[in-house]
Design an enzyme around this catalytic site. Structure first.
Site, PDB file in Angstrom:
ATOM      1  N   ASN A  75       0.882  -1.172   0.000  1.00 41.94           N
ATOM      2  CA  ASN A  75       0.000   0.000   0.000  1.00 41.94           C
ATOM      3  C   ASN A  75       0.917   1.217   0.000  1.00 41.94           C
ATOM      4  O   ASN A  75       1.477   1.569   1.033  1.00 41.94           O
ATOM      5  CB  ASN A  75      -0.886  -0.032   1.254  1.00 41.94           C
ATOM      6  CG  ASN A  75      -1.706   1.243   1.411  1.00 41.94           C
ATOM      7  OD1 ASN A  75      -1.789   2.051   0.488  1.00 41.94           O
ATOM      8  ND2 ASN A  75      -2.308   1.412   2.580  1.00 41.94           N
ATOM      9  N   TRP A  76       1.073   1.815  -1.178  1.00 44.89           N
ATOM     10  CA  TRP A  76       2.022   2.934  -1.295  1.00 44.89           C
ATOM     11  C   TRP A  76       1.485   4.216  -0.680  1.00 44.89           C
ATOM     12  O   TRP A  76       2.198   5.191  -0.564  1.00 44.89           O
ATOM     13  CB  TRP A  76       2.367   3.153  -2.770  1.00 44.89           C
ATOM     14  CG  TRP A  76       3.357   2.167  -3.320  1.00 44.89           C
ATOM     15  CD1 TRP A  76       3.960   1.153  -2.634  1.00 44.89           C
ATOM     16  CD2 TRP A  76       3.882   2.119  -4.660  1.00 44.89           C
ATOM     17  NE1 TRP A  76       4.820   0.479  -3.461  1.00 44.89           N
ATOM     18  CE2 TRP A  76       4.782   1.041  -4.708  1.00 44.89           C
ATOM     19  CE3 TRP A  76       3.656   2.869  -5.817  1.00 44.89           C
ATOM     20  CZ2 TRP A  76       5.478   0.709  -5.877  1.00 44.89           C
ATOM     21  CZ3 TRP A  76       4.344   2.531  -6.979  1.00 44.89           C
ATOM     22  CH2 TRP A  76       5.244   1.465  -7.007  1.00 44.89           C
ATOM     23  N   LYS A  77       0.201   4.245  -0.357  1.00 50.10           N
ATOM     24  CA  LYS A  77      -0.434   5.465   0.183  1.00 50.10           C
ATOM     25  C   LYS A  77      -0.134   6.639  -0.760  1.00 50.10           C
ATOM     26  O   LYS A  77      -0.049   6.440  -1.960  1.00 50.10           O
ATOM     27  CB  LYS A  77       0.031   5.707   1.628  1.00 50.10           C
ATOM     28  CG  LYS A  77      -0.146   4.444   2.488  1.00 50.10           C
ATOM     29  CD  LYS A  77      -0.031   4.684   3.957  1.00 50.10           C
ATOM     30  CE  LYS A  77      -0.245   3.367   4.704  1.00 50.10           C
ATOM     31  NZ  LYS A  77      -0.224   3.496   6.146  1.00 50.10           N
ATOM     32  N   HIS A 123      -9.711   1.523   4.323  1.00 47.95           N
ATOM     33  CA  HIS A 123      -8.480   1.632   5.116  1.00 47.95           C
ATOM     34  C   HIS A 123      -8.742   2.558   6.301  1.00 47.95           C
ATOM     35  O   HIS A 123      -9.504   3.518   6.185  1.00 47.95           O
ATOM     36  CB  HIS A 123      -7.341   2.177   4.242  1.00 47.95           C
ATOM     37  CG  HIS A 123      -6.008   2.108   4.921  1.00 47.95           C
ATOM     38  ND1 HIS A 123      -5.619   3.038   5.853  1.00 47.95           N
ATOM     39  CD2 HIS A 123      -5.001   1.209   4.833  1.00 47.95           C
ATOM     40  CE1 HIS A 123      -4.410   2.705   6.304  1.00 47.95           C
ATOM     41  NE2 HIS A 123      -4.011   1.605   5.696  1.00 47.95           N
ATOM     42  N   GLU A 130      -7.110   4.878   7.527  1.00 45.53           N
ATOM     43  CA  GLU A 130      -6.844   6.302   7.255  1.00 45.53           C
ATOM     44  C   GLU A 130      -8.023   6.939   6.519  1.00 45.53           C
ATOM     45  O   GLU A 130      -8.331   8.110   6.721  1.00 45.53           O
ATOM     46  CB  GLU A 130      -5.535   6.444   6.455  1.00 45.53           C
ATOM     47  CG  GLU A 130      -4.323   6.193   7.343  1.00 45.53           C
ATOM     48  CD  GLU A 130      -3.103   5.651   6.630  1.00 45.53           C
ATOM     49  OE1 GLU A 130      -3.028   5.714   5.392  1.00 45.53           O
ATOM     50  OE2 GLU A 130      -2.206   5.138   7.338  1.00 45.53           O
ATOM     51  N   GLU A 170      -5.898  -4.862  10.293  1.00 45.59           N
ATOM     52  CA  GLU A 170      -4.857  -3.876  10.567  1.00 45.59           C
ATOM     53  C   GLU A 170      -5.163  -3.144  11.870  1.00 45.59           C
ATOM     54  O   GLU A 170      -5.932  -2.172  11.882  1.00 45.59           O
ATOM     55  CB  GLU A 170      -4.777  -2.847   9.438  1.00 45.59           C
ATOM     56  CG  GLU A 170      -4.419  -3.436   8.092  1.00 45.59           C
ATOM     57  CD  GLU A 170      -3.753  -2.403   7.179  1.00 45.59           C
ATOM     58  OE1 GLU A 170      -2.666  -2.680   6.683  1.00 45.59           O
ATOM     59  OE2 GLU A 170      -4.326  -1.319   6.991  1.00 45.59           O
ATOM     60  N   GLY A 176       2.177   2.177  10.754  1.00 47.64           N
ATOM     61  CA  GLY A 176       3.164   3.253  10.636  1.00 47.64           C
ATOM     62  C   GLY A 176       3.850   3.619  11.944  1.00 47.64           C
ATOM     63  O   GLY A 176       4.547   4.622  12.025  1.00 47.64           O
ATOM     64  N   SER A 200       3.008  -2.263  10.303  1.00 49.11           N
ATOM     65  CA  SER A 200       4.459  -2.365  10.530  1.00 49.11           C
ATOM     66  C   SER A 200       5.047  -3.731  10.175  1.00 49.11           C
ATOM     67  O   SER A 200       5.939  -4.232  10.869  1.00 49.11           O
ATOM     68  CB  SER A 200       4.815  -1.969  11.975  1.00 49.11           C
ATOM     69  OG  SER A 200       4.420  -0.622  12.225  1.00 49.11           O
ATOM     70  N   GLY A 217       2.606  -1.180   4.278  1.00 51.29           N
ATOM     71  CA  GLY A 217       2.710   0.236   3.930  1.00 51.29           C
ATOM     72  C   GLY A 217       4.152   0.650   3.700  1.00 51.29           C
ATOM     73  O   GLY A 217       4.740   0.376   2.655  1.00 51.29           O
ATOM     74  N   GLY A 218       4.748   1.275   4.715  1.00 47.81           N
ATOM     75  CA  GLY A 218       6.088   1.855   4.596  1.00 47.81           C
ATOM     76  C   GLY A 218       7.112   0.945   3.940  1.00 47.81           C
ATOM     77  O   GLY A 218       7.870   1.373   3.050  1.00 47.81           O
TER      78      GLY A 218
END
Ligand code: PGA
Length: 252
Positions: free
Chosen positions: A9-11, A95, A97, A167, A173, A213, A234-235
């Site tokens: 997930n590159w956001k 998601h 966010e 999640e 994150g 994470s 993600g990251g």
């Protein structure tokens, strides 16, 4: 047996040029992976990335959101039909966010899942509890309710085509990962809810990922538990070498 699905997930990261540079390095590193690999990229990258991976069939492309209507006066929104038009295959829905910053509700999540399935897009549906909810013993109640409401009105056959991403919000994150045991137990709770709503045979087939994470150093421990069927990353999905190690967790 359920196949592992590992999705990045590159956001809101990566310009098209960055995306192509990423793929040049990442693509060959994961060529023989036994997992399904999905990259959920910004809308503006989808066309470029799809083009680039046309000779890398082991990489699938997804979006990070969609609207539930086909078209109309919804300034700034992108429909599922539009995603299909650029040959997108997957779409993240709900998601945390988006739930937190963009007012997504269980109801809009449910509508989006229905539309995605109608169009033949594979939804990756996110559920997860906040830290205070976990600390007050409410995690199970929250995630099973989110799952129930997300899938309400679908048939068992449709549910088999949905991917759930568990999640925990406190792990996204933050560098804090749920222990493999806790994550696996929460995913069992989600699977039990699906069994209650749609039957055990459906629950046994649904892919349920863990996200929050995930990194190369914890991927193997997480993904080799009984119920975790891969991850939403993600990251760590922004770095070709690191993400390739997550995809190849079983070779560590
Ligand atoms: P993270 O994000 O891996 O950076 O924690 C996961 C996600 O939000 O999907």
């Amino acid at each position: 047996m359920r196949k592992k699905v590992i999705a990045g997930n590159w956001k809101m990261n990566m310009l098209p040029g960055d995306a192509l540079k990423f793929l040049e390095e990442f693509g060959p590193l994961v060529k023989d992976s036994t997992s399904t690999i999905v990259l959920c990229v910004p809308f503006t990258d989808i066309f470029y990335v799809k083009n680039y991976v046309s000779d890398m069939p082991w990489i699938h492309v997804g979006a990070q959101n969609m609207h539930f209507e086909d078209h109309g006066a919804f300034t700034g929104e992108v429909s599922g039909e539009m995603l299909k038009a650029v040959e997108c295959e997957y779409v993240i829905i709900g998601h945390s966010e988006r739930r937190e910053y963009f007012a997504e509700t269980d109801e809009t999540v449910n509508k989006k899942i229905k539309k995605a399935l109608e169009l033949g897009l594979k939804p990756i549906v996110c559920v997860g509890e906040k830290l205070e909810q976990r600390e007050s013993g409410l995690a199970k109640e929250i995630i099973t309710k989110q799952t129930h409401l997300a899938l309400e009105g679908l048939t068992g056959e449709q549910v088999k085509g949905v991917i759930i991403a568990y999640e925990p919000i406190w792990a996204i994150g933050t560098g804090k990962t749920a222990t493999a045991e806790d994550a696996n137990n929460s995913i069992k709770d989600i699977r039990a809810q699906i069994a209650e709503d749609f039957g055990q045979d459906v629950a046994d087939e649904v892919i349920i990922q863990y996200g929050g994470s995930v990194k190369s150093s914890n991927a193997k421990e997480l993904f080799t538990t009984s119920d975790i069927d891969g991850g939403l990353v993600g990251g760590a999905s922004l770095k070709p070498d690191e993400f390739s190690k997550i995809v190849r967790y079983n070779e560590q």
